[in-house]
Enzyme design. Structure first.
Site, PDB file in Angstrom:
ATOM      1  N   LYS A 110       0.739  -1.228  -0.056  1.00  0.00           N
ATOM      2  CA  LYS A 110      -0.138   0.249  -0.187  1.00  0.00           C
ATOM      3  C   LYS A 110       0.865   1.308  -0.086  1.00  0.00           C
ATOM      4  CE  LYS A 110      -4.328  -2.197   0.715  1.00  0.00           C
ATOM      5  NZ  LYS A 110      -4.106  -3.493   1.605  1.00  0.00           N
TER       6      LYS A 110
HETATM    7  C1  LIG Z   1      -4.501  -4.302   1.029  1.00  0.00           C
HETATM    8  C2  LIG Z   1      -3.776  -5.884   0.911  1.00  0.00           C
HETATM    9  C3  LIG Z   1      -3.989  -6.935   0.096  1.00  0.00           C
HETATM   10  C4  LIG Z   1      -5.424  -6.621  -0.792  1.00  0.00           C
HETATM   11  O1  LIG Z   1      -5.168  -5.934  -1.830  1.00  0.00           O
HETATM   12  P1  LIG Z   1      -6.374  -5.423  -2.646  1.00  0.00           P
HETATM   13  O2  LIG Z   1      -5.846  -4.255  -3.783  1.00  0.00           O
HETATM   14  O3  LIG Z   1      -7.378  -4.964  -1.737  1.00  0.00           O
HETATM   15  O4  LIG Z   1      -7.048  -6.449  -3.472  1.00  0.00           O
HETATM   16  C5  LIG Z   1      -3.396  -7.809   0.084  1.00  0.00           C
HETATM   17  N1  LIG Z   1      -2.190  -8.034   0.863  1.00  0.00           N
HETATM   18  C6  LIG Z   1      -2.145  -7.180   1.690  1.00  0.00           C
HETATM   19  C7  LIG Z   1      -0.856  -7.226   2.523  1.00  0.00           C
HETATM   20  C8  LIG Z   1      -2.747  -5.935   1.859  1.00  0.00           C
HETATM   21  O5  LIG Z   1      -2.386  -5.141   2.704  1.00  0.00           O
END
Ligand SMILES: *Cc1c(COP(=O)(O)O)cnc(C)c1O
Length: 459
Positions: A110
Protein backbone atom coordinates in the site's frame (compact mmCIF):
# COMPACT_ATOMS: atom_id res chain seq x y z
CA UNK A 1 -7.30 12.69 -19.81
CA UNK A 2 -10.85 12.95 -18.46
CA UNK A 3 -12.45 10.82 -15.77
CA UNK A 4 -16.02 9.52 -15.82
CA UNK A 5 -18.32 7.76 -13.35
CA UNK A 6 -19.02 4.03 -13.59
CA UNK A 7 -22.71 4.90 -13.19
CA UNK A 8 -22.93 7.27 -16.14
CA UNK A 9 -23.07 10.72 -14.47
CA UNK A 10 -22.64 13.34 -17.22
CA UNK A 11 -19.75 15.27 -15.64
CA UNK A 12 -16.24 14.60 -16.86
CA UNK A 13 -13.52 15.57 -14.42
CA UNK A 14 -9.87 16.37 -14.92
CA UNK A 15 -7.22 14.63 -12.83
CA UNK A 16 -7.16 17.17 -10.01
CA UNK A 17 -10.95 17.21 -9.65
CA UNK A 18 -11.08 13.42 -9.72
CA UNK A 19 -8.40 13.09 -7.06
CA UNK A 20 -10.24 15.36 -4.63
CA UNK A 21 -13.76 14.13 -5.47
CA UNK A 22 -13.14 10.45 -4.67
CA UNK A 23 -16.77 9.31 -5.27
CA UNK A 24 -18.89 10.51 -8.20
CA UNK A 25 -22.17 12.36 -7.40
CA UNK A 26 -24.19 9.32 -8.58
CA UNK A 27 -22.33 7.07 -6.15
CA UNK A 28 -20.16 5.62 -8.91
CA UNK A 29 -16.39 5.29 -9.01
CA UNK A 30 -14.21 7.27 -11.39
CA UNK A 31 -12.58 5.62 -14.39
CA UNK A 32 -10.29 7.01 -17.06
CA UNK A 33 -12.34 7.81 -20.16
CA UNK A 34 -9.87 5.74 -22.21
CA UNK A 35 -6.52 4.04 -21.62
CA UNK A 36 -3.25 5.41 -22.93
CA UNK A 37 -1.46 2.92 -25.21
CA UNK A 38 2.23 2.38 -24.45
CA UNK A 39 2.61 -0.72 -26.65
CA UNK A 40 4.73 1.04 -29.29
CA UNK A 41 7.01 2.48 -26.62
CA UNK A 42 7.87 -0.56 -24.52
CA UNK A 43 11.50 -0.82 -25.57
CA UNK A 44 12.23 2.71 -24.38
CA UNK A 45 10.21 2.37 -21.17
CA UNK A 46 11.99 -0.89 -20.30
CA UNK A 47 15.25 1.00 -19.74
CA UNK A 48 13.84 3.43 -17.17
CA UNK A 49 14.23 3.46 -13.42
CA UNK A 50 11.10 2.93 -11.31
CA UNK A 51 10.82 6.67 -10.69
CA UNK A 52 11.30 7.57 -14.37
CA UNK A 53 8.71 5.00 -15.41
CA UNK A 54 6.26 6.37 -12.83
CA UNK A 55 6.74 9.83 -14.27
CA UNK A 56 6.13 8.67 -17.87
CA UNK A 57 2.92 6.85 -16.93
CA UNK A 58 1.52 9.45 -14.55
CA UNK A 59 2.11 12.34 -16.93
CA UNK A 60 -0.40 10.86 -19.35
CA UNK A 61 -3.05 10.55 -16.64
CA UNK A 62 -2.42 13.95 -15.03
CA UNK A 63 -2.10 15.93 -18.27
CA UNK A 64 -0.97 19.56 -18.09
CA UNK A 65 -2.19 19.91 -14.49
CA UNK A 66 1.40 19.68 -13.28
CA UNK A 67 4.79 20.44 -14.78
CA UNK A 68 7.26 17.60 -15.22
CA UNK A 69 9.85 19.06 -12.82
CA UNK A 70 7.30 19.24 -10.00
CA UNK A 71 6.00 15.76 -10.79
CA UNK A 72 9.48 14.25 -10.82
CA UNK A 73 10.25 15.87 -7.46
CA UNK A 74 7.02 14.46 -5.95
CA UNK A 75 7.93 11.00 -7.27
CA UNK A 76 11.51 11.24 -6.02
CA UNK A 77 10.33 12.17 -2.52
CA UNK A 78 7.58 9.51 -2.52
CA UNK A 79 10.06 6.70 -3.03
CA UNK A 80 13.00 8.12 -1.07
CA UNK A 81 11.96 6.24 2.07
CA UNK A 82 12.03 2.81 0.35
CA UNK A 83 14.66 0.38 1.54
CA UNK A 84 15.36 -1.25 -1.85
CA UNK A 85 17.29 0.76 -4.47
CA UNK A 86 14.97 -0.51 -7.23
CA UNK A 87 11.83 0.26 -5.11
CA UNK A 88 10.21 -3.05 -6.18
CA UNK A 89 12.15 -6.23 -6.87
CA UNK A 90 11.68 -9.53 -8.74
CA UNK A 91 12.98 -12.34 -6.56
CA UNK A 92 14.02 -15.31 -8.73
CA UNK A 93 13.10 -18.85 -7.73
CA UNK A 94 13.60 -21.95 -9.86
CA UNK A 95 9.97 -22.30 -10.88
CA UNK A 96 8.71 -18.70 -10.75
CA UNK A 97 9.46 -15.13 -9.76
CA UNK A 98 8.09 -13.20 -6.80
CA UNK A 99 7.45 -9.48 -7.15
CA UNK A 100 8.38 -7.97 -3.78
CA UNK A 101 6.24 -4.89 -3.18
CA UNK A 102 7.02 -4.56 0.53
CA UNK A 103 10.14 -2.40 0.63
CA UNK A 104 8.30 0.79 1.65
CA UNK A 105 8.09 2.37 5.12
CA UNK A 106 5.22 0.19 6.41
CA UNK A 107 6.37 -3.08 4.81
CA UNK A 108 3.30 -3.70 2.59
CA UNK A 109 2.42 -2.75 -1.00
CA UNK A 110 0.00 0.00 0.00
CA UNK A 111 3.02 2.29 0.46
CA UNK A 112 3.64 2.40 -3.30
CA UNK A 113 0.38 4.18 -4.08
CA UNK A 114 -0.20 6.08 -0.84
CA UNK A 115 3.21 7.75 -0.81
CA UNK A 116 2.51 9.11 -4.27
CA UNK A 117 -1.10 10.07 -3.53
CA UNK A 118 0.11 12.00 -0.47
CA UNK A 119 2.68 13.91 -2.52
CA UNK A 120 0.13 14.77 -5.21
CA UNK A 121 -2.57 15.85 -2.73
CA UNK A 122 -0.08 18.03 -0.88
CA UNK A 123 1.08 19.63 -4.13
CA UNK A 124 -2.42 20.48 -5.36
CA UNK A 125 -3.57 21.60 -1.90
CA UNK A 126 -0.60 23.96 -1.71
CA UNK A 127 -1.31 25.39 -5.17
CA UNK A 128 -4.94 26.11 -4.35
CA UNK A 129 -4.49 27.00 -0.67
CA UNK A 130 -6.65 24.10 0.44
CA UNK A 131 -6.49 22.68 3.93
CA UNK A 132 -7.21 18.98 3.73
CA UNK A 133 -8.63 16.70 6.35
CA UNK A 134 -8.13 13.05 5.57
CA UNK A 135 -10.28 10.54 7.37
CA UNK A 136 -10.06 6.82 6.95
CA UNK A 137 -10.79 3.49 8.55
CA UNK A 138 -8.45 0.56 8.31
CA UNK A 139 -8.12 -3.09 9.13
CA UNK A 140 -4.37 -2.49 9.39
CA UNK A 141 -2.21 -1.88 6.32
CA UNK A 142 -3.96 1.04 4.60
CA UNK A 143 -4.01 3.14 7.77
CA UNK A 144 -0.38 2.48 8.55
CA UNK A 145 0.69 3.32 4.99
CA UNK A 146 -1.47 6.46 4.94
CA UNK A 147 -0.08 7.80 8.22
CA UNK A 148 3.47 7.15 7.05
CA UNK A 149 2.72 8.95 3.79
CA UNK A 150 0.98 12.01 5.25
CA UNK A 151 3.10 12.52 8.39
CA UNK A 152 4.51 16.04 8.43
CA UNK A 153 2.62 17.27 5.31
CA UNK A 154 1.85 20.90 6.01
CA UNK A 155 -1.56 21.35 4.34
CA UNK A 156 -2.97 18.09 5.56
CA UNK A 157 -4.37 16.66 8.76
CA UNK A 158 -5.12 12.97 8.94
CA UNK A 159 -7.08 10.80 11.34
CA UNK A 160 -7.30 7.04 11.01
CA UNK A 161 -9.76 4.81 12.87
CA UNK A 162 -8.89 1.22 13.56
CA UNK A 163 -10.85 -1.40 15.50
CA UNK A 164 -9.44 -1.51 19.04
CA UNK A 165 -7.43 -4.68 19.75
CA UNK A 166 -8.25 -6.24 16.36
CA UNK A 167 -5.04 -5.48 14.45
CA UNK A 168 -1.58 -7.01 14.54
CA UNK A 169 1.02 -5.67 16.96
CA UNK A 170 3.23 -4.35 14.17
CA UNK A 171 0.25 -2.62 12.55
CA UNK A 172 -0.74 -1.03 15.88
CA UNK A 173 2.73 0.30 16.59
CA UNK A 174 2.99 1.61 13.02
CA UNK A 175 -0.15 3.68 13.56
CA UNK A 176 0.38 4.88 17.10
CA UNK A 177 4.03 5.78 17.53
CA UNK A 178 4.15 9.03 15.54
CA UNK A 179 5.30 12.37 16.97
CA UNK A 180 3.96 14.48 14.06
CA UNK A 181 1.31 17.04 14.96
CA UNK A 182 -0.76 16.58 11.80
CA UNK A 183 -1.77 12.98 12.47
CA UNK A 184 -3.92 11.16 14.98
CA UNK A 185 -5.26 7.69 15.51
CA UNK A 186 -8.51 6.50 17.03
CA UNK A 187 -8.86 3.00 18.41
CA UNK A 188 -12.59 2.49 18.14
CA UNK A 189 -14.19 0.11 20.60
CA UNK A 190 -15.95 -1.80 17.84
CA UNK A 191 -15.33 -3.74 14.65
CA UNK A 192 -13.78 -2.65 11.36
CA UNK A 193 -17.33 -2.42 9.97
CA UNK A 194 -18.28 -0.03 12.82
CA UNK A 195 -15.27 2.16 12.03
CA UNK A 196 -16.12 2.13 8.33
CA UNK A 197 -19.73 3.09 9.06
CA UNK A 198 -18.69 6.10 11.14
CA UNK A 199 -16.39 7.31 8.37
CA UNK A 200 -19.13 6.87 5.75
CA UNK A 201 -21.61 8.80 7.89
CA UNK A 202 -19.17 11.67 8.27
CA UNK A 203 -18.49 11.73 4.51
CA UNK A 204 -22.19 11.89 3.76
CA UNK A 205 -22.44 15.15 5.76
CA UNK A 206 -19.17 16.93 5.05
CA UNK A 207 -20.51 20.32 6.21
CA UNK A 208 -19.55 19.30 9.73
CA UNK A 209 -15.93 20.17 9.03
CA UNK A 210 -16.31 23.14 6.76
CA UNK A 211 -12.94 24.75 7.38
CA UNK A 212 -11.33 21.69 5.72
CA UNK A 213 -11.74 19.76 2.48
CA UNK A 214 -12.45 16.16 3.37
CA UNK A 215 -10.56 13.61 1.30
CA UNK A 216 -10.76 9.82 1.25
CA UNK A 217 -7.70 7.67 0.79
CA UNK A 218 -9.09 4.16 0.43
CA UNK A 219 -8.85 2.39 -2.90
CA UNK A 220 -12.00 4.02 -4.26
CA UNK A 221 -9.52 6.85 -4.99
CA UNK A 222 -8.50 6.08 -8.60
CA UNK A 223 -5.08 7.69 -8.18
CA UNK A 224 -4.05 4.69 -6.11
CA UNK A 225 -4.95 2.26 -8.90
CA UNK A 226 -3.13 4.36 -11.50
CA UNK A 227 0.00 4.46 -9.30
CA UNK A 228 -0.11 0.68 -8.96
CA UNK A 229 0.01 0.08 -12.74
CA UNK A 230 3.67 1.13 -12.73
CA UNK A 231 5.04 -1.92 -10.94
CA UNK A 232 3.44 -4.33 -13.38
CA UNK A 233 5.37 -2.67 -16.21
CA UNK A 234 8.56 -2.42 -14.17
CA UNK A 235 8.42 -6.03 -13.02
CA UNK A 236 7.66 -7.26 -16.55
CA UNK A 237 10.58 -5.27 -17.99
CA UNK A 238 13.02 -6.49 -15.35
CA UNK A 239 11.98 -10.12 -15.36
CA UNK A 240 14.53 -12.81 -16.17
CA UNK A 241 11.98 -14.57 -18.41
CA UNK A 242 9.24 -13.53 -20.83
CA UNK A 243 6.22 -13.41 -18.53
CA UNK A 244 2.66 -14.22 -19.54
CA UNK A 245 0.90 -14.20 -16.17
CA UNK A 246 0.85 -12.23 -12.92
CA UNK A 247 -0.84 -13.79 -9.89
CA UNK A 248 -2.22 -11.21 -7.44
CA UNK A 249 -3.38 -11.68 -3.80
CA UNK A 250 -6.76 -9.98 -3.69
CA UNK A 251 -9.20 -8.40 -1.25
CA UNK A 252 -10.77 -5.17 -2.46
CA UNK A 253 -9.70 -5.91 -6.07
CA UNK A 254 -7.53 -2.77 -6.32
CA UNK A 255 -4.21 -4.44 -7.02
CA UNK A 256 -5.60 -6.95 -9.54
CA UNK A 257 -7.48 -4.17 -11.31
CA UNK A 258 -4.24 -2.17 -11.60
CA UNK A 259 -2.75 -5.21 -13.36
CA UNK A 260 -5.66 -5.22 -15.79
CA UNK A 261 -5.20 -1.47 -16.39
CA UNK A 262 -1.55 -2.20 -17.25
CA UNK A 263 -2.67 -4.87 -19.75
CA UNK A 264 -5.10 -2.42 -21.33
CA UNK A 265 -2.25 0.11 -21.51
CA UNK A 266 -0.22 -2.26 -23.67
CA UNK A 267 1.59 -4.56 -21.25
CA UNK A 268 1.93 -7.74 -23.32
CA UNK A 269 0.76 -10.34 -20.82
CA UNK A 270 -1.93 -12.97 -21.34
CA UNK A 271 -3.86 -12.90 -18.08
CA UNK A 272 -3.96 -11.99 -14.42
CA UNK A 273 -4.66 -14.64 -11.84
CA UNK A 274 -6.85 -13.45 -8.99
CA UNK A 275 -5.98 -15.21 -5.73
CA UNK A 276 -8.29 -14.98 -2.72
CA UNK A 277 -8.21 -16.62 0.68
CA UNK A 278 -11.24 -18.52 2.02
CA UNK A 279 -13.28 -15.32 1.53
CA UNK A 280 -13.62 -16.25 -2.13
CA UNK A 281 -16.54 -14.13 -3.44
CA UNK A 282 -14.35 -12.82 -6.25
CA UNK A 283 -13.21 -16.27 -7.29
CA UNK A 284 -16.86 -17.33 -7.56
CA UNK A 285 -17.81 -14.24 -9.49
CA UNK A 286 -14.96 -14.48 -11.98
CA UNK A 287 -15.51 -18.20 -12.55
CA UNK A 288 -19.30 -18.46 -12.37
CA UNK A 289 -20.59 -14.91 -12.77
CA UNK A 290 -22.41 -14.79 -9.42
CA UNK A 291 -21.42 -12.02 -7.01
CA UNK A 292 -22.83 -12.78 -3.59
CA UNK A 293 -21.33 -11.77 -0.23
CA UNK A 294 -21.50 -13.85 2.93
CA UNK A 295 -20.07 -13.30 6.43
CA UNK A 296 -16.39 -12.51 6.58
CA UNK A 297 -14.31 -15.44 7.81
CA UNK A 298 -11.26 -14.40 9.84
CA UNK A 299 -8.09 -15.78 8.26
CA UNK A 300 -4.30 -15.65 8.64
CA UNK A 301 -4.25 -13.21 5.69
CA UNK A 302 -6.48 -10.56 7.36
CA UNK A 303 -5.92 -7.79 4.80
CA UNK A 304 -7.83 -9.96 2.33
CA UNK A 305 -10.76 -10.72 4.65
CA UNK A 306 -13.18 -8.79 2.48
CA UNK A 307 -16.58 -9.76 1.09
CA UNK A 308 -17.53 -6.52 -0.65
CA UNK A 309 -14.79 -5.71 -3.14
CA UNK A 310 -15.40 -2.05 -3.99
CA UNK A 311 -13.25 -2.00 -7.09
CA UNK A 312 -15.14 -4.79 -8.82
CA UNK A 313 -17.59 -2.15 -10.05
CA UNK A 314 -14.72 -0.70 -12.08
CA UNK A 315 -14.08 -4.05 -13.72
CA UNK A 316 -17.76 -4.40 -14.63
CA UNK A 317 -17.55 -1.02 -16.32
CA UNK A 318 -14.79 -2.40 -18.55
CA UNK A 319 -16.29 -5.87 -18.98
CA UNK A 320 -19.69 -4.53 -20.02
CA UNK A 321 -18.12 -1.91 -22.28
CA UNK A 322 -19.50 0.96 -20.17
CA UNK A 323 -22.99 -0.44 -19.72
CA UNK A 324 -23.82 2.05 -16.96
CA UNK A 325 -27.49 1.12 -16.77
CA UNK A 326 -26.58 -2.48 -15.97
CA UNK A 327 -24.12 -1.25 -13.31
CA UNK A 328 -26.82 0.99 -11.82
CA UNK A 329 -29.15 -2.01 -11.71
CA UNK A 330 -26.55 -4.03 -9.86
CA UNK A 331 -25.20 -1.41 -7.49
CA UNK A 332 -27.75 1.30 -6.80
CA UNK A 333 -30.00 -0.94 -4.79
CA UNK A 334 -27.47 -3.64 -4.18
CA UNK A 335 -28.01 -5.94 -1.29
CA UNK A 336 -24.61 -7.64 -1.31
CA UNK A 337 -26.15 -10.79 0.18
CA UNK A 338 -28.64 -11.10 -2.67
CA UNK A 339 -25.94 -10.09 -5.11
CA UNK A 340 -26.19 -10.32 -8.87
CA UNK A 341 -25.75 -12.82 -11.68
CA UNK A 342 -23.88 -11.77 -14.81
CA UNK A 343 -25.28 -12.77 -18.22
CA UNK A 344 -23.53 -15.71 -19.96
CA UNK A 345 -21.93 -13.70 -22.76
CA UNK A 346 -20.16 -11.51 -20.22
CA UNK A 347 -18.98 -14.48 -18.16
CA UNK A 348 -17.36 -15.89 -21.31
CA UNK A 349 -15.38 -12.65 -21.75
CA UNK A 350 -13.94 -12.70 -18.21
CA UNK A 351 -11.59 -15.49 -19.24
CA UNK A 352 -9.84 -13.10 -21.67
CA UNK A 353 -8.50 -11.20 -18.66
CA UNK A 354 -8.59 -13.36 -15.56
CA UNK A 355 -8.16 -16.76 -14.01
CA UNK A 356 -9.29 -17.06 -10.40
CA UNK A 357 -8.70 -19.39 -7.49
CA UNK A 358 -8.48 -19.47 -3.71
CA UNK A 359 -6.25 -20.96 -1.07
CA UNK A 360 -7.65 -22.52 2.10
CA UNK A 361 -6.01 -21.77 5.45
CA UNK A 362 -4.36 -25.19 5.37
CA UNK A 363 -3.02 -24.69 1.85
CA UNK A 364 -1.66 -21.24 2.76
CA UNK A 365 0.24 -22.64 5.75
CA UNK A 366 1.48 -25.56 3.66
CA UNK A 367 2.79 -23.14 1.01
CA UNK A 368 4.65 -21.06 3.63
CA UNK A 369 6.26 -24.26 4.92
CA UNK A 370 7.12 -25.77 1.53
CA UNK A 371 8.54 -22.56 0.18
CA UNK A 372 10.71 -22.15 3.24
CA UNK A 373 11.96 -25.74 3.07
CA UNK A 374 12.73 -25.45 -0.63
CA UNK A 375 14.30 -22.00 -0.75
CA UNK A 376 14.89 -20.79 2.83
CA UNK A 377 12.63 -17.83 1.97
CA UNK A 378 9.70 -16.83 4.19
CA UNK A 379 6.48 -15.78 2.43
CA UNK A 380 3.99 -13.65 4.33
CA UNK A 381 0.51 -15.28 4.49
CA UNK A 382 -0.98 -12.94 1.81
CA UNK A 383 1.86 -13.61 -0.60
CA UNK A 384 1.58 -17.34 0.15
CA UNK A 385 -2.09 -17.32 -0.91
CA UNK A 386 -1.00 -16.01 -4.31
CA UNK A 387 1.85 -18.51 -4.69
CA UNK A 388 -0.49 -21.37 -3.82
CA UNK A 389 -3.13 -20.28 -6.33
CA UNK A 390 -0.54 -19.51 -9.02
CA UNK A 391 0.85 -23.02 -8.78
CA UNK A 392 -2.61 -24.56 -8.99
CA UNK A 393 -3.73 -22.37 -11.91
CA UNK A 394 -0.61 -21.71 -13.99
CA UNK A 395 1.98 -24.42 -13.41
CA UNK A 396 0.01 -26.91 -15.51
CA UNK A 397 -0.10 -24.41 -18.37
CA UNK A 398 3.70 -24.45 -18.56
CA UNK A 399 3.89 -20.66 -18.63
CA UNK A 400 6.34 -18.33 -16.90
CA UNK A 401 4.68 -16.27 -14.18
CA UNK A 402 5.29 -13.68 -11.52
CA UNK A 403 3.47 -13.97 -8.20
CA UNK A 404 2.92 -10.74 -6.29
CA UNK A 405 4.18 -10.46 -2.68
CA UNK A 406 2.05 -7.84 -0.94
CA UNK A 407 3.57 -7.76 2.55
CA UNK A 408 6.77 -8.60 4.40
CA UNK A 409 6.51 -11.62 6.73
CA UNK A 410 7.60 -9.59 9.77
CA UNK A 411 4.23 -7.80 9.69
CA UNK A 412 2.57 -11.08 10.58
CA UNK A 413 5.42 -12.66 12.50
CA UNK A 414 3.26 -14.50 15.04
CA UNK A 415 1.52 -16.46 12.26
CA UNK A 416 4.89 -17.20 10.65
CA UNK A 417 6.30 -18.44 13.96
CA UNK A 418 3.29 -20.64 14.50
CA UNK A 419 3.52 -22.16 11.02
CA UNK A 420 7.28 -22.60 10.83
CA UNK A 421 7.75 -23.47 14.52
CA UNK A 422 10.72 -21.22 15.25
CA UNK A 423 11.34 -17.66 16.37
CA UNK A 424 11.30 -15.35 13.33
CA UNK A 425 14.28 -13.04 13.19
CA UNK A 426 12.73 -9.57 12.82
CA UNK A 427 14.42 -6.74 10.91
CA UNK A 428 15.97 -4.07 13.16
CA UNK A 429 13.42 -1.44 12.10
CA UNK A 430 10.53 -3.67 13.22
CA UNK A 431 12.26 -4.50 16.50
CA UNK A 432 12.71 -0.80 17.19
CA UNK A 433 9.10 -0.16 16.29
CA UNK A 434 7.87 -2.87 18.66
CA UNK A 435 9.87 -1.32 21.49
CA UNK A 436 8.02 1.99 21.13
CA UNK A 437 5.30 3.12 23.49
CA UNK A 438 2.04 3.43 21.55
CA UNK A 439 -0.11 6.52 22.06
CA UNK A 440 -3.59 5.11 21.49
CA UNK A 441 -6.74 7.22 21.70
CA UNK A 442 -9.39 4.71 22.68
CA UNK A 443 -12.91 5.93 21.94
CA UNK A 444 -16.32 4.32 22.42
CA UNK A 445 -18.17 3.25 19.27
CA UNK A 446 -20.17 6.50 19.12
CA UNK A 447 -20.39 8.96 16.21
CA UNK A 448 -20.64 12.09 18.40
CA UNK A 449 -17.57 11.18 20.41
CA UNK A 450 -15.58 10.60 17.22
CA UNK A 451 -16.75 13.94 15.81
CA UNK A 452 -15.78 15.68 19.05
CA UNK A 453 -12.31 14.14 18.79
CA UNK A 454 -11.97 15.32 15.19
CA UNK A 455 -13.13 18.83 16.11
CA UNK A 456 -10.67 19.09 18.97
CA UNK A 457 -7.87 17.79 16.79
CA UNK A 458 -8.53 20.13 13.86
CA UNK A 459 -9.11 23.29 15.93
C1 LIG B 1 -4.68 -4.59 1.03
C2 LIG B 1 -3.91 -5.85 0.97
C3 LIG B 1 -4.22 -6.87 0.03
C4 LIG B 1 -5.43 -6.79 -0.87
O1 LIG B 1 -5.24 -5.84 -1.90
P1 LIG B 1 -6.53 -5.29 -2.71
O2 LIG B 1 -5.97 -4.22 -3.57
O3 LIG B 1 -7.49 -4.79 -1.69
O4 LIG B 1 -7.07 -6.43 -3.48
C5 LIG B 1 -3.41 -7.99 -0.03
N1 LIG B 1 -2.35 -8.13 0.78
C6 LIG B 1 -2.00 -7.18 1.69
C7 LIG B 1 -0.83 -7.42 2.57
C8 LIG B 1 -2.76 -6.01 1.81
O5 LIG B 1 -2.41 -5.07 2.72
Amino acid sequence: MKYISTRGHKDKLDFEQMMFATLAPDGGLYMPEHFPDFSADLERLAKLSYQELTSEILRVFIGDKINVTDLDEIIRKSYSSFRHPEIVFNQDFKDFQLLELFHGPTWAFKDLALQLLAGLLDHFADKTNKKLLILGSTSGDTGAAALAAFAGKKNIKIIILHPHQKISEVQLKQMTSYQDHNIANIALKGSFDDAQLIIKTIFSDTKKFKQHDLVAINSINLVRIIAQTVYYFYSYFNSSKKINYFCVPTGNFGNALAGLFAKKMGLPIKKLVVATNQNNVLEKCLNEGIYRSTDVLASISPSMDIQIANNFERYLFLLTNKNTSLINDYYQTLDPRKGYQLPDDLIANIADDFLAGHASEKETKQTIKEHYQKYGYVLDPHSAVAVNVAKKKISGLNEAFISVASAHPSKFFDTIEEVLGFKYNLPTEIKELLAKEPKVNIIENNLDLVIKFINDFTK
